[in-house]
Motif scaffolding. Structure first.
Motif, PDB file in Angstrom:
ATOM      1  N   GLN A   1      -6.229  20.367  -1.442  1.00  0.00           N
ATOM      2  CA  GLN A   1      -6.761  20.174  -2.801  1.00  0.00           C
ATOM      3  C   GLN A   1      -7.445  18.813  -2.977  1.00  0.00           C
ATOM      4  OE1 GLN A   1      -4.213  21.906  -6.110  1.00  0.00           O
ATOM      5  NE2 GLN A   1      -2.665  21.855  -4.478  1.00  0.00           N
ATOM      6  N   LYS A   2      -7.625  18.085  -1.844  1.00  0.00           N
ATOM      7  CA  LYS A   2      -8.280  16.765  -1.838  1.00  0.00           C
ATOM      8  C   LYS A   2      -7.558  15.758  -2.729  1.00  0.00           C
ATOM      9  CE  LYS A   2     -12.822  18.698  -0.709  1.00  0.00           C
ATOM     10  NZ  LYS A   2     -12.653  18.381   0.716  1.00  0.00           N
ATOM     11  N   TYR A   3      -6.272  15.938  -2.838  1.00  0.00           N
ATOM     12  CA  TYR A   3      -5.463  15.056  -3.685  1.00  0.00           C
ATOM     13  C   TYR A   3      -5.505  13.608  -3.198  1.00  0.00           C
ATOM     14  CZ  TYR A   3      -1.240  13.136  -5.912  1.00  0.00           C
ATOM     15  OH  TYR A   3      -0.357  12.361  -6.626  1.00  0.00           O
ATOM     16  N   TYR A   4      -5.492  13.417  -1.890  1.00  0.00           N
ATOM     17  CA  TYR A   4      -5.422  12.060  -1.328  1.00  0.00           C
ATOM     18  C   TYR A   4      -6.781  11.381  -1.189  1.00  0.00           C
ATOM     19  CZ  TYR A   4      -0.557  13.119  -0.075  1.00  0.00           C
ATOM     20  OH  TYR A   4       0.788  13.440  -0.117  1.00  0.00           O
ATOM     21  N   ASP A   5      -7.876  12.149  -1.312  1.00  0.00           N
ATOM     22  CA  ASP A   5      -9.207  11.553  -1.153  1.00  0.00           C
ATOM     23  C   ASP A   5      -9.420  10.464  -2.205  1.00  0.00           C
ATOM     24  OD1 ASP A   5      -9.379  13.545   0.699  1.00  0.00           O
ATOM     25  OD2 ASP A   5     -11.288  14.360  -0.019  1.00  0.00           O
ATOM     26  N   GLY A   6      -9.850   9.296  -1.752  1.00  0.00           N
ATOM     27  CA  GLY A   6     -10.119   8.187  -2.675  1.00  0.00           C
ATOM     28  C   GLY A   6      -8.894   7.381  -3.074  1.00  0.00           C
ATOM     29  N   SER A   7      -7.704   7.802  -2.615  1.00  0.00           N
ATOM     30  CA  SER A   7      -6.486   7.056  -2.947  1.00  0.00           C
ATOM     31  C   SER A   7      -6.280   5.931  -1.922  1.00  0.00           C
ATOM     32  CB  SER A   7      -5.267   7.986  -2.985  1.00  0.00           C
ATOM     33  OG  SER A   7      -4.981   8.476  -1.692  1.00  0.00           O
ATOM     34  N   GLY A   8      -5.270   5.135  -2.123  1.00  0.00           N
ATOM     35  CA  GLY A   8      -5.033   4.018  -1.221  1.00  0.00           C
ATOM     36  C   GLY A   8      -3.560   3.809  -0.960  1.00  0.00           C
TER      37      GLY A   8
END
Length: 289
Positions: free
Chosen positions: A158-165
């Motif tokens: 679900q691209k939940y982690y994309d762009g996180s850090g």
């Protein structure tokens, strides 16, 4: 012979001269005292500055044990990669999982919990994280934590982690990098929670992936795993309360070592410890395979 008038005039002039002389002497005394006081202050201040700034060592000698230093303490990182643990008793295959709604602040809208039934407890799954520091390769082990692997893959899809850090790193005692919270605060999550998958003999070591949690839910006494996880890159003397669900490759570990050596801002000290990494770690894309 001077008359009375002349004598009075002479006495008057003599008195005036005496008064003038007194004033001059008093003025000189005040001026002398002022100069002396000023010189004293200058000498004392100079002495204090000298004592405070003078290097009393022999110049090239190293600081004695116990002396403080302005230089940051180097981070000591073990280099031995620890093999993943094995369950004392293998799990049934498949297993059923439970994913309960939760209310973390900043949960992403539209994120769905994964399917809970018929989850495989054998095999592995590869996940690739392309980050600003380089590429991190993860291997998820279903035999250790099938419900955790199922959740992690679901969030990746679900691209939940994309762009996180990664919002927290520990460099002493617990050497780990904590990631998986899109809010960057340490309190965010996906909107659902699930139980720990641990056993009493579980220990932790370099290369492990483990789930971060907030302990048992005070109302239900059930697990609080969500999306946050941590990568152990060094020492981790933890109680067996954190689900191990895989490992990171050696090349990725070396990238994280550099993040650790850059230190942190201490934002999470004294509890839970550590701080925001001085060297930012941000996930660009996270994909299965």
């Amino acid at each position: 012979m001077p008359n009375n008038e002349q004598r009075r005039e002479q006495a008057k002039r003599k008195l005036e001269r005496q008064l003038v002389n007194r004033q001059q002497r008093a003025k000189r005394r005040r001026l002398t005292a002022l100069v002396a006081t000023t010189l004293t202050v200058i000498v004392v201040a100079g002495g204090v500055y000298f004592l405070a700034t003078h290097d009393w060592s022999d110049g090239d000698a190293e600081a004695s044990p116990g002396e403080s230093s302005s230089a940051p303490k180097p981070v000591e990182i073990p280099t031995e990669i620890k093999a993943l643990p094995k369950r004392p008793t293998p799990l049934a295959d498949p297993v059923a999982c439970e994913y309960r709604p939760s209310k973390e602040p900043g949960a992403k809208e539209g994120i769905k919990a994964p399917e809970a039934g018929g989850i495989a407890s054998t095999g592995t799954q590869t996940v690739t994280i392309k980050a600003n520091i380089g590429e991190l390769k993860l291997t998820l082990d279903k035999s250790l934590a099938p419900c955790t692997v199922n959740s992690f893959v679901n969030l990746v899809a679900q691209k939940y982690y994309d762009g996180s850090g990664c919002h927290r790193i520990g460099t002493e005692g617990l050497q780990m990098l904590q990631c998986g919270d899109p809010t960057g605060t340490g309190s965010g999550g996906p909107g659902y929670a699930f139980d720990n998958e641990v056993w009493p003999e579980l220990t932790y070591g370099r290369s492990y992936l483990a789930m971060a949690n907030a302990g048992a839910d005070p109302e239900t006494q059930k697990g609080t795993n969500g999306s946050q996880f941590f990568i152990v890159y060094g020492d981790a003397q933890l109680s067996p309360d954190y689900t191990v669900f895989g490992s990171i490759d050696e090349a990725g570990l070396k990238l994280i070592d550099e993040v650790a050596r850059a230190g942190h801002d201490g934002a999470f000290d004294p509890s839970p410890g550590g701080g925001k990494p001085n060297k930012e770690v941000k996930f660009e894309t996270v994909t299965v395979g």
